[in-house]
Scaffold this active site. Structure first.
Site, short mmCIF file in Angstrom:
data_model
loop_
_atom_site.label_atom_id
_atom_site.label_comp_id
_atom_site.label_asym_id
_atom_site.label_seq_id
_atom_site.Cartn_x
_atom_site.Cartn_y
_atom_site.Cartn_z
N LYS A 122 54.60 57.35 49.51
CA LYS A 122 53.90 56.08 49.56
C LYS A 122 53.15 55.88 48.24
CE LYS A 122 54.98 55.02 53.84
NZ LYS A 122 55.70 53.79 54.23
N ASP B 90 57.47 53.73 48.20
CA ASP B 90 57.28 52.61 49.13
C ASP B 90 55.89 52.03 48.94
OD1 ASP B 90 57.16 50.85 51.24
OD2 ASP B 90 57.44 52.36 52.81
N HIS C 41 64.84 51.53 58.30
CA HIS C 41 63.44 51.91 58.43
C HIS C 41 63.17 52.55 59.78
CE1 HIS C 41 59.38 50.58 60.02
NE2 HIS C 41 59.02 51.31 58.98
N GLU D 204 62.59 46.17 56.17
CA GLU D 204 61.91 46.60 57.39
C GLU D 204 61.07 45.49 58.00
OE1 GLU D 204 57.87 48.75 57.23
OE2 GLU D 204 59.03 49.72 55.67
#
Length: 362
Positions: free
Chosen positions: A168, A197, A299, A249
């Site tokens: 992340k 992400d 996802h 997602e």
């Protein structure tokens, strides 16, 4: 006969297995909405959907008040027809998150019935491309974790045979994101795919700047850099960086994916089978991605996505985030860095009914 004679839905709150944070939110709990359909030939199919902390009761109400009453008497084999009828019956609230999540729970139960009746596993009946698919880990890459823990998680995933890890990003300083990715790359070497992400947290200018800083570390894809409705921004970002841009997602219809692919705004498609209304539209998106020569890396929901990714040629990766272990009797099988799609008839999810009942929301 194959007529639906009973349709029921309930909600179970699943606690998260570990602290999970990203640039915009924390994973509070998984509100899991389950649908059970019974047919006059004695079969029972179970489907499910989810939220990550809010909206579960709204999904349950949509099912009980509007969708489930339409099912008795319908032929459970007519999956496409039933899905289209339910979609039309909720026209005033489609395309929308609550409706899509509700449709998903019904559609998955219909596919469970279809597979049970055929005596085939989902991965084969939905396409049957191959049974094993590569898997990457996200559980060791949450935003709150310090860099040394990211490194330990990446090395553990590599040593376990997994093919990649997701980190992340979205720290206050762009350089900090780059330093964390650099530390993982230096420790893990070139043989491990690294995904990042941003969870829709950035502007186009900021995402472009961070992509430039991340390019030296051979990032496999840059996920949700911008808000999901910014097709133009994703298109411009994809043109400006060598890192593939991944989206999907937070998209809820086949048409949204068509727009992204037609405009060159997505290099990786991450359709979430619950959020797009479940298996029936998910397969359409996967074949659409194949037509554009774009990989599908969905996802979350690994327990279900493993079979769908295995079913289609465009499927490239399954995301490893364990979340159903508390309510299932068997875990996702991983062998030599690949997830193995269940080979039993149905969806292949062995629900623990007693535990589900304990977690049922009154």
């Amino acid at each position: 006969m194959t007529k639906i004679v009973a349709a029921d839905a309930f909600l179970a709150d699943l606690p998260v297995e570990t602290v999970r944070t990203d640039a915009v939110q924390a994973f509070v709990k998984q509100e899991t909405v389950l649908v059970e359909l019974r047919t006059d030939d004695g079969l029972a199919g179970t489907g499910y959907s989810y939220t990550i902390g809010t909206g579960g009761r709204a999904v349950l109400s949509m099912l009980r008040d509007h969708l489930l009453p339409l099912l008795p008497g319908r032929d459970a084999r007519e999956v496409e027809g039933v899905w289209r009828e339910l979609f039309a019956a909720t026209r005033a609230t489609t395309v929308g998150a609550i409706t899509s999540l509700a449709l998903a729970a019904v559609d998955t139960a219909l596919w469970d019935l279809r597979c049970l009746r055929a005596g085939e596993p989902l991965w084969r009946l939905a396409g049957g491309f191959r049974q094993v698919v590569p898997v990457y880990d996200t559980e060791g890459g949450w935003l709150h974790l310090p860099a040394d823990e990211l490194v330990r998680g990446a090395l553990a995933a590599r040593d376990a045979g997994l093919r990649g890890v997701k980190l992340k990003i979205g720290r206050p300083r762009a350089e900090e994101d780059a330093e964390r990715v650099a530390a993982v790359r230096a420790a893990a070497g070139p043989g491990l795919d690294i995904m990042v992400d941003a969870n829709q947290s950035m502007t186009y200018a900021e995402a472009r700047r961070r992509a430039r800083l991340l390019e030296p570390y051979d990032v496999y894809f840059f996920e949700e850099p911008l808000p999901a409705d910014d097709v133009q921004g994703h298109r411009e970002l994809a043109r400006s960086t060598t890192i593939p841009v991944a989206v999907g997602e937070s998209m809820y219809s086949v048409g949204q994916f068509r727009d992204y692919l037609a405009r060159g705004a997505a290099s990786v498609v991450q359709a979430d089978v619950a959020r797009v209304g479940r298996i029936t539209p998910w397969l359409k998106i996967a074949h659409l991605a194949e037509a554009f020569n774009v990989a599908v890396c969905p996802h979350f929901l690994m327990e279900l996505h493993v079979s769908l990714v295995a079913a289609v040629p465009a499927g490239a990766y399954v995301e490893h985030i364990p979340q159903l272990r508390a309510v299932t009797r068997a875990e996702l099988a991983i062998e030599d860095g690949h997830a193995v799609a269940p080979d039993v008839p149905g969806l292949g999810i062995a629900w623990d009914r007693d535990t589900l009942e304990d977690l049922r929301v009154a």
